[in-house]
Scaffold this active site. Structure first.
Site, PDB file in Angstrom:
ATOM      1  N   ASP A  37       0.802  -1.224   0.000  1.00 51.55           N
ATOM      2  CA  ASP A  37       0.000   0.000   0.000  1.00 51.55           C
ATOM      3  C   ASP A  37       0.836   1.276   0.000  1.00 51.55           C
ATOM      4  OD1 ASP A  37      -2.580  -0.844  -0.394  1.00 51.55           O
ATOM      5  OD2 ASP A  37      -2.964  -1.261   1.712  1.00 51.55           O
ATOM      6  N   TYR A  56      -9.635   0.364   3.025  1.00 51.42           N
ATOM      7  CA  TYR A  56      -8.733   0.461   4.176  1.00 51.42           C
ATOM      8  C   TYR A  56      -8.526   1.922   4.538  1.00 51.42           C
ATOM      9  CZ  TYR A  56      -7.160  -4.425   4.137  1.00 51.42           C
ATOM     10  OH  TYR A  56      -7.082  -5.784   4.231  1.00 51.42           O
TER      11      TYR A  56
END
Lengths: 474, 474
Positions: A357, A443
């Protein structure tokens, strides 16, 4: 009442009024600070102005690139042969190239500034380049491309992600997968997912992403309505569909009932008590100071800068030694190097989900929501980054800095009565928190650097939305 | 200015003044709530008055014994043959004897009160007795002594501890151990320590403690100046020295330099920045309510009572089910059953240190220090307990209840821009904390029961002073 007495009365009233005003809480210094948290959607009706950032100059060798410096990088690159020869290119990363650590450690406030350089990662004609741009000499002093040194692919830009979605949504085979499931194409929400690396010959030597779609029919929480098994593999640079996979025909699309998480939608019955507003009160203001990117609090000093990949970079952390009263270096540089999210599911629609990420998407964030994401008296720091063509843009309120106090006790001691000593000592537990929140799909990472007066630093990454909780101590 | 205009001006001023006052923070409802924390010693110059407690009656079957009930227990016992026949006895524990769980669960507010009983542990002529006193019938309905059922010894009272110190300090052998080390007897601070159980014949069938002394010469932190190896074994009931041990002649007494922990003594140089005051602000007040010993907050309800042994007893904890809006029972009774502190050091001066801090001493506390031990807007609950002769006494501000907010986020989600959906949701993390602090020698235990809106209960015991940190989840 005589006029004279009346005047006395007026003066007395004015005096009381003055004293009253003097005891009022200090006026908020920003529109953000005056509002109580409201636990629901908050939209800013007007954007704050950031004219001061346009004339900002670096005050410390580790300060991030300024708007003027981003523009200078753009000007320098536009006259460079590599970019002159190409009608289209992407600057995937433009950040400060830090000076040598020895020079930074020697540098003191008041010294002449160290030479400023930018580190640039660019894709020109589908070839990645790593460049160093010297902002003083105006020249590109270092030049590597992937034929000299292959070191992976650059981060995807937001423009890359938008571009990736276009081709599959024009592809009949891809769209047919949805219509045959009864999904209205107007309800589609699609995300560009990093596709992992599996040494497949057809995937080598090209930048690829996979597109996964969801239905937003009846809910904003489309993550609860994935269209399972349908993915399109897309070449980022050519904007071409490489392959379409439809492996989940027997997996139904969920109804999405009762999945809307918005506060305004929640049906809270009268028995579900709502909480009164709460925040932190500091009548004398916070105890930390922020001077440019230098933060000082209690026995701590450090440099703080926003970064498009790591989110927050903390540098030159120093703590004051209680014995000598001198500052001691305890950490030169700290940041989240990566957030690796492997799903470990071997099915066709999931095997590739091994997100990096930070390194693939970058831990940028939408503005922090004052009084919801950070308490009253927080200081907000903006990020200035380069978009795909090098134009600087603003991430307002990207980082907040605040003193945290939960009502807890750092240390206490009460002497027991049989000793005859009257001692009742208690120290409230107050810490300094540097926070950012990065939203990547479903997220929402919250990254906290927490400093304690006893010398402890906690670096915590927590994932606050659905699916799972991550805690990574770096 | 004409008189008429002047009057208008006066009226306008008065109006502004009124509005100003209306916007002032609400006035503190107690002298404790008006003060900012000062991170140093705090002494109360005058004791608060507690006349209301004298007429208090139980409102719930699990409410602790009231002052009137303690006095009734005393009256009943004074006419009981066991106590009539003895000139001296000790009531080591007088607490509520809880009604049967089934009856408590059936009982509802407005129902007639359940019969009230007290459970009494007494030592009469060196024999322990466990009694049940029926407050309605006025009779002692249950009677066990240790010849019928040996079940250990009662907790030591504060009077037991004072009594234990007298005999050794009159003992020449004990005092000689200090003078030969050069310790001035006037500097001695002695503590009564539980002596453990090691099946030694000379220690069987008697209540014993060991006395350990320290020097307070030059510091209030006498714990840093132990007189190692010197202990006196004392019979609690006979107040006699059983044995003196002097095993540490070669261990010097520390100087005590730089051991004073008091804030007023600390030499903080100008560079060691002091923190501005900080607490929690709740302009509409806290969101919990306390009715007698019933606490309601958000989706939680529970009964709370102070206890001389466990400190806090939480009963009938219920949480509201978000689907049905009904309260669900989740815990009938919760308390810290024991805090066991074994030092595991086999030397003569240390082998016996295997404290049961709850069961031997009891987790009572001095008053919590408002704004130091608990934040602003905390509600304080007093404890009423029985002293050694059954007389009720007050532990003021023994428990505090407050909403905790550290500036943290319970949940958030921001939608990424490529979805086209504008969603920015964030919920601040607010919890309810029930706290007490018990000081046992150099240990200051903080006991927190923390309730989260997501249904989690955390019970945490932390030791906040010297030597070690304990975390016990019960």
């Amino acid at each position: 009442m005589e006029a004279r007495n009346l005047w006395r009365f007026v003066l007395l009233l004015a005096l009381v009024l003055l004293l009253t005003w003097l005891h009022l809480p200090s006026l908020p210094n920003s529109k953000f600070h005056s509002r109580w948290y409201i636990p629901k959607n908050t939209f800013y009706s007007s954007s704050p102005t950031y004219h001061h950032l346009e004339s900002e100059t670096p005050q410390h060798p580790l300060d991030p690139l300024t708007i003027q410096e981003f523009n200078r990088v753009r000007t320098i690159l536009s006259s460079h042969p590599l970019f002159k020869s190409s009608s289209s290119y992407t600057l995937n990363s433009v950040v400060l190239e830090e000076p040598d650590k020895k020079l930074v450690l020697k540098w003191k406030k008041g010294d002449p500034p160290l030479p400023r350089k930018a580190s640039v990662v660019a894709v020109v004609k589908r070839v990645s380049h790593v460049l160093t741009v010297d902002l003083e000499t105006g020249h590109v002093t270092s030049h590597e491309n992937e034929t000299d040194l292959v070191s992976g692919y650059p981060m995807v830009t937001l423009e890359d992600q938008f571009g990736v979605l276009e081709a599959p949504l024009r592809c009949p085979e891809f769209n047919n997968s949805f219509t045959k499931r009864g999904v209205n194409l107007a309800d589609l929400v699609c995300l560009a997912l990093s596709s992992g690396w599996y040494e497949k010959p057809e995937e080598e030597n090209r930048r690829l992403m996979k597109v996964q779609c969801y239905s937003k029919e009846g809910t904003v929480n489309f993550y609860m309505k994935p269209i399972e098994g349908v993915t399109a593999l897309v070449d980022i640079d050519r904007k071409e569909v490489v392959a379409v996979s439809d492996d989940g025909q027997n997996i139904p699309v969920a109804s999405g009932a009762n999945t809307d998480y918005r506060y305004s939608i929640q049906k809270l019955s009268g028995e579900m008590r709502l909480l009164n507003p709460i925040s932190l009160e500091q009548p004398k203001g916070p105890s930390f100071s922020v001077d440019g990117h230098m933060v000082k609090w209690a026995n701590w000093e450090f440099h703080l800068r926003p970064d498009p990949r790591a989110g927050i970079i903390i540098s030159q952390v120093k703590v004051r030694d209680p014995d000598t009263s001198m500052l001691r270096n305890v950490m030169y540089k700290g940041f989240v190097s990566e957030l690796f999210v492997p799903y470990m599911d071997p099915t066709e629609g999931w095997y590739f989900r091994t997100y990096m990420d930070a390194g693939e998407y970058g831990l940028q964030s939408k503005p922090l929501n004052p009084l919801n994401d950070c308490p009253r008296n927080a200081h907000y720091m903006d990020g200035v980054f380069a978009s795909y063509d090098g134009t600087p843009y603003l991430q307002p309120n990207m980082i907040c800095i605040f003193e945290s106090y939960a009502g807890d006790i750092a240390w206490r001691h009460a002497e027991c009565p049989i000793t005859g000593l009257k001692v009742t000592e208690a120290r409230p537990k107050v810490t300094l928190v540097v926070r950012m929140a990065a939203a990547l799909g479903n997220y929402d990472y919250i990254m906290d650097w927490e400093f304690q007066t006893d010398g402890l630093i906690r670096a915590e990454v927590s994932e606050e939305n659905s699916i799972l909780i991550l805690h990574i101590l770096v």
